[in-house]
Design an enzyme around this catalytic site. Structure first.
Site, PDB file in Angstrom:
ATOM      1  N   GLY A   8      -7.765 -10.424   0.915  1.00 37.20           N
ATOM      2  CA  GLY A   8      -8.465  -9.130   0.800  1.00 37.20           C
ATOM      3  C   GLY A   8      -7.484  -8.016   0.481  1.00 37.20           C
ATOM      4  CD  GLN A  12     -10.675   2.052   4.424  1.00 41.53           C
ATOM      5  OE1 GLN A  12     -11.239   1.236   5.148  1.00 41.53           O
ATOM      6  NE2 GLN A  12     -10.601   3.325   4.731  1.00 41.53           N
ATOM      7  CE1 TYR A 143     -17.284  -4.749   9.826  1.00 41.17           C
ATOM      8  CE2 TYR A 143     -17.521  -3.294  11.706  1.00 41.17           C
ATOM      9  CZ  TYR A 143     -16.755  -3.807  10.676  1.00 41.17           C
ATOM     10  OH  TYR A 143     -15.465  -3.366  10.506  1.00 41.17           O
TER      11      TYR A 143
END
Ligand code: AKB
Length: 317
Positions: A8, A12, A143
């Site tokens: 990843g 961000q 989540y």
């Protein structure tokens, strides 16, 4: 920590963590793992190796670990909270089936693993102020469910197989480098972009909603320091509360207005994000991280605001 795989790496956190690790480990390999359609670009692509690394593909991850003699994996593949509510099965697949693939590779090949948890691992029945390290975790978002499962699976692999798993519960992360996508705390990044561009900001989170937030340099330092901490001092592993500031939209607005007195904001509350935000802590107690691996943040709301504005002006104007 010598050779690292960041899964990843174009997200961000990953885009900045990969670059920090490359500076921190100049003689090691820091591999930028990515999925098709999210290839590294610019300095991220040019400053070190990159490889396709789908978190759900254990064979592919194992081959990268062998090729670069990886000893530490940062597993940052995840859907953020609001997107995960729209795509719960995909969130489970990436966050949990992906994590299992990473942990199995780590078990076979002797890697340490960092997979972040979040303030999202808490829920409405958690004490919201001074949220303790060890407390009730009954989130109602997908989540949150994946984050609690992440903590439990990571601890399971440590206790059962000795895999060196460690992690933190990240607050909402604020950075000028890369926009988040689909989180509940995203407003605290987007508000700075609006202020610097001279635009009105439409806030999706209601006044009075406090959440833990953190400036990205502190978050990156925490992620690296924890993986380098003396394991004999760690009483906890997955996952440590880390905190630096807690604010609601009115507080960040007031801070920005000290620099931009004419900045305008109005509220259009998003019910999905607001329900998630209401269930999260107002402020976490991070004393275990401070005691066990000397966690100490550098930025508060005021110093973060100064730095965000300087850097966004250079980036946007
Ligand atoms: C989100 O808002 O989903 C994330 C988080 C706090 O985990 N930024």
């Amino acid at each position: 920590m010598k050779n690292v795989l960041v899964i990843g790496s174009t997200g961000q956190i990953g885009s900045e963590l990969t670059m920090n690790l490359r500076r921190h480990l100049p003689t090691g390999a820091v591999v930028a793992g990515y999925v098709s359609g999210a290839e590294p670009k610019g300095v991220l692509a040019e400053s070190g190796p990159s490889e396709i690394a789908d978190v759900r593909d254990a064979a592919c991850l194992g081959a990268i670990v062998d090729k670069y003699k990886i000893d530490t994996i940062y597993n940052l593949a995840a859907l953020l909270s609001a997107v995960a509510e729209k795509k719960p099965l995909l969130a489970w697949d990436i966050q949990i089936n992906g994590l299992l693939a990473v942990l199995e590779v780590a078990r076979e090949k002797g890697c340490a693993v960092f997979t972040p948890s979040s303030i999202g691992s808490f829920g409405p029945s958690t004490p919201h102020v001074g949220t303790p390290q060890d407390t009730i975790q009954r989130p109602r978002s997908m989540y949150g469910v994946t984050k609690v499962a992440t903590e439990l699976l990571s601890d399971y692999y440590f206790h059962k197989y000795g895999v060196d798993t460690r992690s933190v519960r990240f607050p909402g992360l604020i950075s000028y480098v890369q926009l988040p996508g689909g989180g509940t705390t995203d407003y605290a990044v987007e508000i700075y972009y609006a202020a610097v561009k001279g635009e009105e900001f439409v806030c999706p989170i209601a006044a009075g909603t406090f959440m833990d937030m953190m400036y990205m340099p502190d978050a990156l330092k925490g992620a690296i320091d924890l993986m380098e901490a003396d394991p004999s001092r760690l009483v906890h592993r997955n996952s440590f509360n880390i905190a630096s500031m807690s604010f609601d939209p009115e507080m960040i607005l007031a801070e920005i207005r000290k620099r931009y007195p004419d900045f305008r904001m109005r509220y259009e509350v998003d019910p999905v994000r607001q329900a998630i935000a209401n269930s999260w802590p107002d402020s976490m107690d991070d004393s275990c991280a401070r005691e066990e691996w000397d966690w100490k943040p550098s930025y508060d709301l005021s110093s973060m605001t100064d730095d965000m504005i300087i850097n966004l002006k250079a980036k946007l104007l």
